[in-house]
Design an enzyme around this catalytic site. Structure first.
Site: not given
Ligand code: EPU
Length: 337
Positions: A162, A237, A333
Protein backbone atom coordinates in the site's frame (compact mmCIF):
# COMPACT_ATOMS: atom_id res chain seq x y z
CA UNK A 1 -11.76 27.24 -17.88
CA UNK A 2 -13.91 28.29 -14.97
CA UNK A 3 -14.03 26.99 -11.42
CA UNK A 4 -17.40 26.37 -9.80
CA UNK A 5 -17.82 27.87 -6.35
CA UNK A 6 -18.94 26.16 -3.13
CA UNK A 7 -19.63 22.68 -4.48
CA UNK A 8 -20.47 19.74 -2.18
CA UNK A 9 -17.98 16.88 -2.59
CA UNK A 10 -20.50 14.30 -1.26
CA UNK A 11 -20.80 12.46 -4.58
CA UNK A 12 -17.04 12.67 -5.21
CA UNK A 13 -15.91 10.65 -2.16
CA UNK A 14 -16.93 7.06 -1.41
CA UNK A 15 -17.35 7.85 2.31
CA UNK A 16 -20.16 10.18 1.18
CA UNK A 17 -18.97 13.02 3.39
CA UNK A 18 -20.74 16.30 2.69
CA UNK A 19 -17.83 18.73 2.58
CA UNK A 20 -17.71 21.94 0.60
CA UNK A 21 -15.00 22.76 -1.92
CA UNK A 22 -14.69 26.52 -2.26
CA UNK A 23 -13.48 26.11 -5.86
CA UNK A 24 -14.02 23.02 -8.02
CA UNK A 25 -13.20 22.04 -11.56
CA UNK A 26 -13.40 18.76 -13.44
CA UNK A 27 -10.85 18.26 -16.23
CA UNK A 28 -11.33 15.94 -19.22
CA UNK A 29 -8.07 16.43 -21.09
CA UNK A 30 -4.38 16.79 -20.36
CA UNK A 31 -4.30 20.23 -22.00
CA UNK A 32 -7.08 21.44 -19.66
CA UNK A 33 -5.09 20.11 -16.71
CA UNK A 34 -1.94 21.89 -17.91
CA UNK A 35 -3.88 25.11 -18.33
CA UNK A 36 -5.04 24.93 -14.68
CA UNK A 37 -1.58 24.01 -13.40
CA UNK A 38 -0.05 26.96 -15.26
CA UNK A 39 -2.05 29.27 -12.93
CA UNK A 40 -2.55 27.16 -9.78
CA UNK A 41 0.20 25.17 -8.09
CA UNK A 42 -1.33 24.69 -4.65
CA UNK A 43 -4.30 22.50 -5.49
CA UNK A 44 -6.23 19.55 -4.08
CA UNK A 45 -6.32 16.69 -6.59
CA UNK A 46 -9.41 14.52 -6.48
CA UNK A 47 -9.75 11.29 -8.42
CA UNK A 48 -12.17 8.47 -7.54
CA UNK A 49 -12.34 9.74 -3.93
CA UNK A 50 -12.14 6.17 -2.66
CA UNK A 51 -9.18 6.55 -0.35
CA UNK A 52 -9.81 9.86 1.34
CA UNK A 53 -11.55 11.03 4.50
CA UNK A 54 -12.57 14.67 4.21
CA UNK A 55 -12.74 16.33 7.61
CA UNK A 56 -12.83 20.03 6.73
CA UNK A 57 -13.87 22.51 4.06
CA UNK A 58 -11.39 22.48 1.16
CA UNK A 59 -10.08 25.96 0.56
CA UNK A 60 -7.55 25.04 -2.13
CA UNK A 61 -8.90 24.73 -5.68
CA UNK A 62 -10.13 21.14 -6.12
CA UNK A 63 -9.16 19.61 -9.46
CA UNK A 64 -11.15 16.52 -10.35
CA UNK A 65 -9.29 14.26 -12.81
CA UNK A 66 -11.79 12.93 -15.32
CA UNK A 67 -9.54 12.10 -18.29
CA UNK A 68 -10.87 8.96 -20.04
CA UNK A 69 -9.59 6.47 -22.59
CA UNK A 70 -8.20 2.96 -22.98
CA UNK A 71 -5.84 1.99 -25.82
CA UNK A 72 -3.42 -0.76 -26.76
CA UNK A 73 0.14 0.42 -27.14
CA UNK A 74 2.50 -1.51 -29.39
CA UNK A 75 5.21 -3.69 -27.98
CA UNK A 76 5.61 -6.88 -29.92
CA UNK A 77 8.59 -8.29 -28.02
CA UNK A 78 6.50 -10.86 -26.11
CA UNK A 79 3.63 -12.53 -27.95
CA UNK A 80 1.77 -13.43 -24.76
CA UNK A 81 1.86 -9.84 -23.48
CA UNK A 82 -0.46 -6.96 -24.20
CA UNK A 83 0.28 -3.39 -23.13
CA UNK A 84 -2.80 -1.36 -22.23
CA UNK A 85 -2.58 2.38 -21.60
CA UNK A 86 -5.42 3.67 -19.44
CA UNK A 87 -6.20 7.30 -18.70
CA UNK A 88 -6.37 8.31 -15.04
CA UNK A 89 -10.11 9.06 -14.89
CA UNK A 90 -11.23 5.57 -15.93
CA UNK A 91 -13.10 3.72 -13.19
CA UNK A 92 -10.94 0.82 -11.92
CA UNK A 93 -13.58 -1.91 -11.90
CA UNK A 94 -14.91 -0.92 -15.33
CA UNK A 95 -11.34 -1.32 -16.61
CA UNK A 96 -11.18 -4.80 -15.00
CA UNK A 97 -14.43 -5.71 -16.80
CA UNK A 98 -13.03 -4.38 -20.10
CA UNK A 99 -9.98 -6.64 -19.64
CA UNK A 100 -12.18 -9.67 -18.97
CA UNK A 101 -14.22 -8.92 -22.09
CA UNK A 102 -11.01 -8.87 -24.16
CA UNK A 103 -9.57 -11.88 -22.32
CA UNK A 104 -6.59 -9.93 -20.95
CA UNK A 105 -5.35 -11.50 -17.72
CA UNK A 106 -3.61 -10.14 -14.64
CA UNK A 107 -6.06 -7.95 -12.75
CA UNK A 108 -8.99 -10.33 -12.22
CA UNK A 109 -8.12 -10.62 -8.50
CA UNK A 110 -8.47 -6.85 -8.25
CA UNK A 111 -12.14 -6.90 -9.26
CA UNK A 112 -14.59 -4.54 -7.57
CA UNK A 113 -11.99 -2.29 -5.93
CA UNK A 114 -13.50 1.20 -5.77
CA UNK A 115 -11.64 4.16 -7.24
CA UNK A 116 -10.03 5.20 -10.49
CA UNK A 117 -7.07 3.93 -12.50
CA UNK A 118 -5.02 7.08 -11.85
CA UNK A 119 -4.84 6.51 -8.13
CA UNK A 120 -4.34 2.75 -8.28
CA UNK A 121 -0.52 2.99 -8.31
CA UNK A 122 -0.39 5.59 -5.53
CA UNK A 123 -1.13 3.04 -2.86
CA UNK A 124 -0.25 -0.02 -4.96
CA UNK A 125 -3.80 -1.38 -4.61
CA UNK A 126 -3.92 -5.06 -3.76
CA UNK A 127 -6.29 -7.88 -2.94
CA UNK A 128 -6.38 -11.68 -2.86
CA UNK A 129 -2.69 -12.22 -3.54
CA UNK A 130 -2.22 -9.65 -6.34
CA UNK A 131 -0.94 -6.07 -6.25
CA UNK A 132 -0.90 -3.54 -9.03
CA UNK A 133 2.90 -3.68 -9.13
CA UNK A 134 2.60 -7.24 -10.53
CA UNK A 135 1.07 -5.93 -13.77
CA UNK A 136 2.42 -2.38 -13.80
CA UNK A 137 4.52 -1.31 -16.80
CA UNK A 138 4.80 2.48 -16.61
CA UNK A 139 2.90 5.66 -15.85
CA UNK A 140 2.92 9.27 -16.92
CA UNK A 141 2.44 12.05 -14.41
CA UNK A 142 2.29 15.79 -14.63
CA UNK A 143 4.93 17.40 -12.45
CA UNK A 144 3.18 20.35 -10.82
CA UNK A 145 6.27 22.53 -10.37
CA UNK A 146 7.37 22.36 -14.03
CA UNK A 147 3.97 21.59 -15.64
CA UNK A 148 5.63 18.86 -17.71
CA UNK A 149 4.95 15.16 -18.12
CA UNK A 150 7.40 12.70 -16.54
CA UNK A 151 7.51 8.94 -17.13
CA UNK A 152 7.93 6.46 -14.28
CA UNK A 153 8.77 2.78 -14.70
CA UNK A 154 8.19 0.19 -12.00
CA UNK A 155 11.52 0.73 -10.24
CA UNK A 156 10.99 4.53 -10.08
CA UNK A 157 7.66 4.08 -8.29
CA UNK A 158 9.23 2.25 -5.35
CA UNK A 159 6.14 0.13 -4.71
CA UNK A 160 5.60 -1.46 -1.29
CA UNK A 161 2.61 -2.75 0.70
CA UNK A 162 0.00 0.00 0.00
CA UNK A 163 2.92 2.34 -0.73
CA UNK A 164 4.66 4.18 -3.57
CA UNK A 165 6.77 7.33 -3.93
CA UNK A 166 3.56 9.21 -4.71
CA UNK A 167 2.47 8.69 -1.07
CA UNK A 168 5.93 9.46 0.30
CA UNK A 169 8.78 11.61 -1.01
CA UNK A 170 6.81 12.73 -4.05
CA UNK A 171 3.53 13.37 -2.24
CA UNK A 172 1.57 16.24 -3.84
CA UNK A 173 4.29 16.79 -6.46
CA UNK A 174 2.74 14.86 -9.36
CA UNK A 175 -0.66 14.19 -10.90
CA UNK A 176 -0.81 10.75 -12.49
CA UNK A 177 -2.41 11.14 -15.93
CA UNK A 178 -2.26 7.59 -17.32
CA UNK A 179 -1.01 4.12 -16.44
CA UNK A 180 0.21 1.34 -18.77
CA UNK A 181 -0.31 -2.25 -17.66
CA UNK A 182 1.41 -5.37 -19.00
CA UNK A 183 -1.25 -8.09 -19.15
CA UNK A 184 -1.40 -11.59 -20.60
CA UNK A 185 -3.21 -12.45 -23.84
CA UNK A 186 -3.65 -16.20 -23.53
CA UNK A 187 -1.50 -18.23 -21.14
CA UNK A 188 -2.81 -16.48 -18.06
CA UNK A 189 -1.06 -17.14 -14.79
CA UNK A 190 -3.90 -17.33 -12.31
CA UNK A 191 -3.45 -16.57 -8.65
CA UNK A 192 -5.96 -18.69 -6.76
CA UNK A 193 -3.79 -19.39 -3.72
CA UNK A 194 -5.92 -17.22 -1.43
CA UNK A 195 -8.05 -19.54 0.70
CA UNK A 196 -11.37 -17.81 0.13
CA UNK A 197 -10.91 -17.95 -3.68
CA UNK A 198 -10.26 -21.69 -3.52
CA UNK A 199 -13.37 -22.19 -1.39
CA UNK A 200 -15.53 -20.14 -3.75
CA UNK A 201 -14.30 -22.06 -6.83
CA UNK A 202 -14.84 -25.42 -5.11
CA UNK A 203 -18.32 -24.36 -4.02
CA UNK A 204 -19.15 -23.73 -7.69
CA UNK A 205 -17.42 -26.98 -8.82
CA UNK A 206 -14.94 -25.06 -10.99
CA UNK A 207 -11.79 -27.13 -11.49
CA UNK A 208 -10.09 -25.26 -14.35
CA UNK A 209 -10.99 -21.61 -13.74
CA UNK A 210 -10.84 -18.89 -16.37
CA UNK A 211 -9.94 -15.29 -15.49
CA UNK A 212 -13.69 -14.56 -15.50
CA UNK A 213 -14.26 -17.36 -12.94
CA UNK A 214 -11.56 -15.89 -10.69
CA UNK A 215 -13.10 -12.43 -11.04
CA UNK A 216 -16.55 -13.81 -10.18
CA UNK A 217 -15.12 -15.56 -7.11
CA UNK A 218 -13.45 -12.32 -5.94
CA UNK A 219 -16.66 -10.35 -6.55
CA UNK A 220 -18.65 -12.88 -4.47
CA UNK A 221 -16.11 -12.75 -1.61
CA UNK A 222 -15.95 -8.95 -1.61
CA UNK A 223 -19.75 -8.65 -1.71
CA UNK A 224 -20.07 -10.97 1.27
CA UNK A 225 -17.51 -9.08 3.40
CA UNK A 226 -17.20 -5.52 2.20
CA UNK A 227 -19.92 -2.88 2.06
CA UNK A 228 -20.78 -1.37 -1.35
CA UNK A 229 -19.97 2.37 -1.16
CA UNK A 230 -23.11 3.04 -3.23
CA UNK A 231 -25.17 1.62 -0.36
CA UNK A 232 -23.10 2.57 2.68
CA UNK A 233 -20.28 5.09 2.60
CA UNK A 234 -16.82 3.65 3.21
CA UNK A 235 -13.26 3.69 1.99
CA UNK A 236 -12.36 0.01 2.16
CA UNK A 237 -9.67 -0.85 4.68
CA UNK A 238 -9.21 2.19 6.89
CA UNK A 239 -5.95 0.92 8.41
CA UNK A 240 -3.02 -1.08 7.07
CA UNK A 241 -2.25 -4.51 8.46
CA UNK A 242 0.60 -3.95 10.92
CA UNK A 243 3.91 -5.78 10.67
CA UNK A 244 5.49 -6.74 14.00
CA UNK A 245 8.70 -8.50 14.98
CA UNK A 246 8.69 -12.20 15.72
CA UNK A 247 9.52 -11.88 19.42
CA UNK A 248 6.46 -9.71 19.91
CA UNK A 249 4.37 -12.09 17.80
CA UNK A 250 5.48 -15.08 19.89
CA UNK A 251 4.43 -13.39 23.10
CA UNK A 252 1.04 -12.42 21.60
CA UNK A 253 0.58 -16.00 20.37
CA UNK A 254 0.98 -17.30 23.93
CA UNK A 255 -1.83 -15.07 25.06
CA UNK A 256 -3.99 -15.43 21.92
CA UNK A 257 -3.24 -18.86 20.38
CA UNK A 258 -5.70 -18.26 17.51
CA UNK A 259 -4.12 -15.00 16.33
CA UNK A 260 -4.19 -14.97 12.49
CA UNK A 261 -0.86 -14.06 10.87
CA UNK A 262 1.12 -14.00 7.62
CA UNK A 263 4.85 -14.62 7.54
CA UNK A 264 6.73 -11.73 5.96
CA UNK A 265 10.29 -12.87 6.74
CA UNK A 266 12.17 -14.75 9.40
CA UNK A 267 11.90 -11.71 11.67
CA UNK A 268 8.63 -10.12 10.64
CA UNK A 269 4.97 -11.13 10.88
CA UNK A 270 1.90 -9.32 9.51
CA UNK A 271 -1.26 -9.35 11.63
CA UNK A 272 -4.72 -8.59 10.19
CA UNK A 273 -5.76 -5.27 11.72
CA UNK A 274 -9.39 -6.40 11.35
CA UNK A 275 -8.74 -9.13 13.93
CA UNK A 276 -7.08 -6.70 16.37
CA UNK A 277 -10.02 -4.28 16.04
CA UNK A 278 -12.57 -7.07 16.46
CA UNK A 279 -10.78 -8.24 19.63
CA UNK A 280 -11.18 -4.72 21.01
CA UNK A 281 -14.95 -5.08 20.64
CA UNK A 282 -15.56 -2.61 17.80
CA UNK A 283 -16.87 -4.94 15.08
CA UNK A 284 -20.41 -3.99 13.99
CA UNK A 285 -20.63 -1.17 16.55
CA UNK A 286 -22.21 2.14 15.73
CA UNK A 287 -21.27 5.49 17.28
CA UNK A 288 -23.73 8.12 16.08
CA UNK A 289 -23.53 8.11 12.32
CA UNK A 290 -20.09 6.50 12.20
CA UNK A 291 -19.50 2.79 12.61
CA UNK A 292 -17.39 -0.31 12.13
CA UNK A 293 -18.63 -2.73 9.48
CA UNK A 294 -20.37 -5.88 10.75
CA UNK A 295 -18.47 -8.30 8.48
CA UNK A 296 -15.02 -6.69 8.35
CA UNK A 297 -13.77 -4.64 11.29
CA UNK A 298 -11.09 -2.98 9.16
CA UNK A 299 -13.74 -0.99 7.32
CA UNK A 300 -15.23 2.14 8.89
CA UNK A 301 -18.62 3.18 7.56
CA UNK A 302 -20.83 6.22 7.25
CA UNK A 303 -24.32 5.16 8.36
CA UNK A 304 -25.90 8.23 6.83
CA UNK A 305 -24.86 11.74 7.55
CA UNK A 306 -21.62 11.23 9.42
CA UNK A 307 -19.16 14.09 9.29
CA UNK A 308 -15.56 13.41 8.44
CA UNK A 309 -14.67 14.37 12.01
CA UNK A 310 -17.04 11.73 13.46
CA UNK A 311 -15.34 9.02 11.40
CA UNK A 312 -11.93 10.43 12.30
CA UNK A 313 -12.79 10.39 16.01
CA UNK A 314 -13.88 6.77 15.77
CA UNK A 315 -10.61 5.90 14.03
CA UNK A 316 -8.67 7.55 16.85
CA UNK A 317 -10.61 5.60 19.49
CA UNK A 318 -9.82 2.38 17.62
CA UNK A 319 -6.12 3.29 17.41
CA UNK A 320 -6.05 3.97 21.14
CA UNK A 321 -7.82 0.73 22.04
CA UNK A 322 -5.54 -1.43 19.84
CA UNK A 323 -2.47 0.29 21.26
CA UNK A 324 -3.64 -0.26 24.84
CA UNK A 325 -4.63 -3.90 24.38
CA UNK A 326 -1.87 -5.13 22.04
CA UNK A 327 0.79 -2.42 22.18
CA UNK A 328 0.55 -2.19 18.37
CA UNK A 329 0.25 1.19 16.62
CA UNK A 330 -1.93 1.04 13.50
CA UNK A 331 -1.20 3.19 10.44
CA UNK A 332 -4.11 4.58 8.48
CA UNK A 333 -4.39 3.52 4.86
CA UNK A 334 -6.87 6.24 4.01
CA UNK A 335 -5.68 9.79 3.39
CA UNK A 336 -7.06 12.13 6.04
CA UNK A 337 -7.60 15.67 4.83
N1 EPU B 1 -10.30 -10.77 10.51
C1 EPU B 1 -10.99 -10.83 11.69
N2 EPU B 1 -12.01 -9.95 11.90
C2 EPU B 1 -12.37 -9.04 10.97
C3 EPU B 1 -11.67 -8.98 9.76
C4 EPU B 1 -10.63 -9.86 9.54
O1 EPU B 1 -10.71 -11.62 12.55
O2 EPU B 1 -13.31 -8.28 11.25
C5 EPU B 1 -9.20 -11.73 10.28
C6 EPU B 1 -9.65 -13.10 9.83
O3 EPU B 1 -8.83 -14.03 10.47
C7 EPU B 1 -9.33 -13.14 8.34
C8 EPU B 1 -8.11 -12.24 8.28
O4 EPU B 1 -8.34 -11.24 9.27
O5 EPU B 1 -9.06 -14.40 7.91
C9 EPU B 1 -7.91 -11.57 6.95
O6 EPU B 1 -9.08 -10.90 6.56
P1 EPU B 1 -9.37 -10.54 5.03
O7 EPU B 1 -9.16 -11.72 4.17
O8 EPU B 1 -10.69 -9.85 4.95
O9 EPU B 1 -8.20 -9.56 4.66
P2 EPU B 1 -7.58 -8.30 5.42
O10 EPU B 1 -6.16 -8.60 5.73
O11 EPU B 1 -8.45 -7.83 6.51
C10 EPU B 1 -6.62 -7.24 3.22
C11 EPU B 1 -6.69 -5.93 2.48
C12 EPU B 1 -8.02 -5.82 1.74
C13 EPU B 1 -8.13 -6.96 0.77
C14 EPU B 1 -8.02 -8.28 1.55
C15 EPU B 1 -7.98 -9.49 0.64
C16 EPU B 1 -5.29 -4.44 3.77
C17 EPU B 1 -5.24 -3.24 4.66
N3 EPU B 1 -6.51 -4.84 3.41
O12 EPU B 1 -7.63 -7.21 4.23
O13 EPU B 1 -7.98 -4.61 0.99
O14 EPU B 1 -9.35 -6.93 0.06
O15 EPU B 1 -6.79 -8.32 2.31
O16 EPU B 1 -6.77 -9.54 -0.03
O17 EPU B 1 -4.24 -4.98 3.41
C18 EPU B 1 -8.53 -2.29 0.96
O18 EPU B 1 -7.31 -2.06 0.88
O19 EPU B 1 -9.37 -1.37 0.96
C19 EPU B 1 -9.00 -3.68 1.07
C20 EPU B 1 -10.28 -3.98 1.26
Amino acid sequence: MKFQNNISLKKYNTFGIDIIAEKFISVNTLSQLKEIISCHKDIFVLSGGSNVLLTQKIKKPVVHINIKGIELVGNESDNNAVFVKVQAGENWHEFVLWCLEHNYGGIENLSLIPGNVGTSPMQNIGAYGVEIKDVFYQLEALEIASNTIKKFDKANCNFGYRESIFKNIDKNKFIITNVTFKLTKKMHSLNTSYGAIQEELTKNSIKAPSIKDVSNAVIAIRKSKLPDPKEIGNSGSFFKNPVINRAKFNSLKQKYPGIPNYNISEDLVKIPAGWLIEQCGFKGKRFGNAGVHKNQALVLVNHGNATGLEIYELSQNILKAVLEKFDIGLDTEVNIV
